[in-house]
Design a protein around this motif. Structure first.
Motif, mmCIF file in Angstrom:
data_model
loop_
_atom_site.group_PDB
_atom_site.id
_atom_site.type_symbol
_atom_site.label_atom_id
_atom_site.label_comp_id
_atom_site.label_asym_id
_atom_site.label_seq_id
_atom_site.Cartn_x
_atom_site.Cartn_y
_atom_site.Cartn_z
ATOM 1 N N PRO A 292 31.741 33.937 29.656
ATOM 2 C CA PRO A 292 32.268 35.061 30.429
ATOM 3 C C PRO A 292 31.162 35.797 31.178
ATOM 4 O O PRO A 292 30.037 35.911 30.682
ATOM 5 C CB PRO A 292 32.922 35.952 29.363
ATOM 6 N N LEU A 293 31.498 36.285 32.372
ATOM 7 C CA LEU A 293 30.544 37.023 33.196
ATOM 8 C C LEU A 293 30.659 38.519 32.937
ATOM 9 O O LEU A 293 31.648 39.003 32.372
ATOM 10 C CB LEU A 293 30.807 36.740 34.677
ATOM 11 N N THR A 294 29.643 39.253 33.350
ATOM 12 C CA THR A 294 29.655 40.715 33.263
ATOM 13 C C THR A 294 29.370 41.287 34.645
ATOM 14 O O THR A 294 28.843 40.599 35.528
ATOM 15 C CB THR A 294 28.600 41.219 32.265
ATOM 16 N N VAL A 459 37.719 34.922 38.355
ATOM 17 C CA VAL A 459 39.095 35.373 38.139
ATOM 18 C C VAL A 459 39.193 36.161 36.836
ATOM 19 O O VAL A 459 39.749 37.265 36.788
ATOM 20 C CB VAL A 459 40.069 34.175 38.133
ATOM 21 N N GLN A 460 38.640 35.590 35.762
ATOM 22 C CA GLN A 460 38.727 36.253 34.459
ATOM 23 C C GLN A 460 37.959 37.572 34.452
ATOM 24 O O GLN A 460 38.404 38.560 33.846
ATOM 25 C CB GLN A 460 38.193 35.313 33.369
ATOM 26 N N GLU A 465 37.905 43.429 34.071
ATOM 27 C CA GLU A 465 37.150 44.656 34.341
ATOM 28 C C GLU A 465 37.770 45.534 35.430
ATOM 29 O O GLU A 465 37.447 46.720 35.529
ATOM 30 C CB GLU A 465 35.713 44.300 34.736
ATOM 31 N N TYR A 466 38.604 44.978 36.290
ATOM 32 C CA TYR A 466 39.257 45.707 37.384
ATOM 33 C C TYR A 466 38.280 46.531 38.229
ATOM 34 O O TYR A 466 38.472 47.742 38.423
ATOM 35 C CB TYR A 466 40.351 46.631 36.839
ATOM 36 N N PRO A 467 37.196 45.947 38.718
ATOM 37 C CA PRO A 467 36.320 46.706 39.617
ATOM 38 C C PRO A 467 37.010 46.954 40.953
ATOM 39 O O PRO A 467 37.915 46.206 41.351
ATOM 40 C CB PRO A 467 35.114 45.763 39.785
ATOM 41 N N ALA A 468 36.607 48.007 41.647
ATOM 42 C CA ALA A 468 37.120 48.252 42.995
ATOM 43 C C ALA A 468 36.495 47.238 43.941
ATOM 44 O O ALA A 468 35.263 47.140 44.026
ATOM 45 C CB ALA A 468 36.784 49.671 43.442
ATOM 46 N N MET A 469 37.349 46.494 44.672
ATOM 47 C CA MET A 469 36.834 45.386 45.461
ATOM 48 C C MET A 469 37.569 45.260 46.790
ATOM 49 O O MET A 469 38.779 45.537 46.879
ATOM 50 C CB MET A 469 36.972 44.059 44.701
ATOM 51 N N LEU A 470 36.819 44.835 47.797
ATOM 52 C CA LEU A 470 37.376 44.380 49.066
ATOM 53 C C LEU A 470 36.821 42.971 49.266
ATOM 54 O O LEU A 470 35.613 42.778 49.359
ATOM 55 C CB LEU A 470 36.957 45.295 50.223
ATOM 56 N N GLU A 481 45.796 35.191 41.934
ATOM 57 C CA GLU A 481 45.348 35.598 40.611
ATOM 58 C C GLU A 481 44.807 37.037 40.577
ATOM 59 O O GLU A 481 45.040 37.757 39.599
ATOM 60 C CB GLU A 481 44.259 34.646 40.101
ATOM 61 N N VAL A 482 44.077 37.473 41.612
ATOM 62 C CA VAL A 482 43.312 38.731 41.490
ATOM 63 C C VAL A 482 43.783 39.865 42.382
ATOM 64 O O VAL A 482 43.479 41.034 42.111
ATOM 65 C CB VAL A 482 41.805 38.479 41.744
ATOM 66 N N ALA A 483 44.499 39.597 43.457
ATOM 67 C CA ALA A 483 44.792 40.633 44.452
ATOM 68 C C ALA A 483 45.803 41.656 43.921
ATOM 69 O O ALA A 483 46.862 41.296 43.408
ATOM 70 C CB ALA A 483 45.322 39.999 45.729
ATOM 71 N N THR A 484 45.445 42.940 44.027
ATOM 72 C CA THR A 484 46.430 44.001 43.792
ATOM 73 C C THR A 484 47.156 44.358 45.066
ATOM 74 O O THR A 484 48.261 44.886 45.028
ATOM 75 C CB THR A 484 45.749 45.266 43.215
ATOM 76 N N LYS A 485 46.516 44.080 46.196
ATOM 77 C CA LYS A 485 47.167 44.208 47.492
ATOM 78 C C LYS A 485 46.470 43.296 48.490
ATOM 79 O O LYS A 485 45.299 42.946 48.306
ATOM 80 C CB LYS A 485 47.179 45.657 47.994
#
Length: 489
Positions: A292-294, A459-460, A465-470, A481-485
């Motif tokens: 797993p990544l951090t 993806v995992q 962690e749900y970081p804020a991402m663009l 898998e990852v997009a919230t919007k």
């Protein structure tokens, strides 16, 4: 169409362990062959060997006229057709136009400056030029990079309809499933050649890995049992010997014979234990280890980290888009999608405050927000990993540890970054972003050159962690898998 015969292929870069060690291989020139394997395993190197651009031990026999993608362009500031014909004077314009039309691409791009074409347009143009060469056998190295979803469908349809063989590397699973009919996989210590597409290979690999894991668990149990039995027999033999020495009334002949028998059984168990341990050493050697990544995510008190309000963008006098509005809040993962050339990467430059021809509307980055970027182009990466860590104010041990988690072999740590494979360079760029403390992560096509194991790691990480991402990305599986919007230009 001819064949490729490889005998006793051995190759190693100076100071590193061999990439290939006495490998044997026979490839039919009619196959649409997917060349797979984790980053740094030697996919591009194998293509360079076929092109006779790397010195090696062994034999490579073939009468196929190999042609490599991506081809170098001597003058990217020339018109696309002029740049292509300068690199290959035998090329006929009508042949390239024919291939572009088969790819559903307007040949008008031949009369635009090559450097002004989007990455996807350049890819399709170079593919058309390659297949326009009569009788060539293409070696296609990562053609899906920089292609949008529509472009990947276009190229997949194009290659699927080709009545000729080729070798292709890509980490887009769906694309490979549509295009290839055989797989050649560079695993950790062996080459695996199978009939079928990516999904066929991966299903078989998963079964092999599960069998290896089950066998390893059984061997581990056997070793534990044998060690316990061996210890019991040794203790009994030692007690018997002690009684023989200290008890004058004991039957010393019987005790001695019993002790010798226990010692003999102990030696037998030692041999069985050594054999089980030896078997255990090799059973997991082809199982891929995925850690797993951090991410070094900083907290933020702002309800909105990034906001775009009615933003428009004009480049070289051409309006790419206008009236674009969206927000990125903490824990949002916003996927920015759109065709190649629509202005996605230029928008990221504008967000980062880099020069862009003309921007209208408002871009607001919350005060004090630290941004960590993954770039599409990172040609400024050079030198040793230690020097790279120092330049970017990163702990060297954490940098190396993260690269190991991403599957980079320790032997590659001494290789200068600019001499690493494209996949390894991408891991360095990604590691820099993951280790840089930030509230907002902006990633421009992070999956380019990354293998499917790395993609799943990302993806995992994002889902945990749900970081804020663009993020700009064209891989539909990753988006789902990852997009919230999702925001489309």
């Amino acid at each position: 169409m001819g064949n490729i015969t490889i005998k006793n292929l051995t190759f190693a870069y100076p100071g590193q362990a061999p990439l290939f060690d006495r490998y044997q291989l026979n490839i039919d020139g009619s196959w649409k062959l997917g060349l797979l394997g984790r980053n740094g395993r030697g996919k591009t190197t194998l293509m360079k060997i076929l092109l006779d651009q790397r010195k090696f031990q062994g034999q490579v026999q073939s009468n196929l006229p190999f042609a490599y993608f991506p081809q170098p362009i001597a003058d990217p500031d020339a018109l696309a057709w002029e740049a292509l014909s300068e690199s290959n004077p035998q090329l006929e314009q009508w042949q390239v136009e024919r291939e572009l039309r088969l790819m559903a691409v307007d040949p008008i791009i031949l009369w635009q400056t090559f450097a002004t074409l989007s990455g996807g347009e350049q890819t399709k143009l170079l593919l058309a030029a390659l297949f326009a060469q009569p009788g060539s056998f293409p070696l296609l190295d990562e053609p899906t990079n920089h292609l949008d979803q529509r472009g990947r469908r276009q190229v997949a349809d194009y290659l699927q309809n080709k009545h000729q063989g080729f070798i292709i590397t890509s980490h887009d699973q769906d694309f490979l499933d549509r295009v290839i009919d055989h797989t050649l996989v560079i695993e950790r210590h062996q080459l695996v050649l199978e009939r079928g597409n990516y999904s066929t290979y991966f299903a078989q690999k998963s079964r092999r890995d599960q069998q290896a894991i089950s066998q390893n668990e059984q061997l581990h149990a056997d070793i534990k049992r044998l060690r316990s039995a061996k210890q019991q027999r040794l203790q009994w033999a030692q007690r018997a010997e002690h009684e023989k020495q200290n008890n004058a009334h004991a039957d010393k002949g019987f005790i001695g014979a019993k002790a010798a028998k226990m010692m003999k059984k102990s030696l037998t168990m030692t041999r069985r234990l050594d054999q089980a341990a030896s078997d255990k050493e090799g059973v997991l050697q082809e199982v891929e280890e995925v850690a797993p990544l951090t991410i070094t995510q900083l907290p933020s008190t702002h309800p909105t980290l990034l906001e775009l309000d009615q933003v428009g963008l004009t480049v070289s006098g051409r309006q790419l888009f206008d009236n674009l509005s969206f927000k990125v809040a903490p824990h949002d993962c916003v996927l920015l999608t759109g065709d190649n050339g629509s202005g996605k990467s230029s928008l990221i430059k504008a967000i980062m405050g880099q020069p862009v021809d003309q921007v209208t509307g408002t871009i607001r980055l919350a005060h004090g927000t630290k941004v960590s970027l993954v770039r599409q182009q990172y040609t400024d990466q050079h030198g040793s990993l230690t020097a790279f860590a120092q330049r970017n104010h990163l702990p060297v041990d954490q940098l190396l540890n993260m690269l190991r988690k991403l599957g980079m072999e320790r032997a590659s740590f001494t290789t200068p970054i600019d001499q690493m494979s494209m996949g390894q360079q991408k891991k360095v760029e990604l590691t820099r972003s993951l280790l840089t403390p930030a509230q907002l992560y902006i990633w421009d096509e992070p999956l380019n050159y990354l293998d499917t194991y790395n993609q799943e790691q990302l993806v995992q990480l994002i889902k945990q962690e749900y970081p804020a991402m663009l993020i700009i990305e064209h891989d539909q599986h990753f988006i789902d898998e990852v997009a919230t919007k999702s925001v489309t230009i």
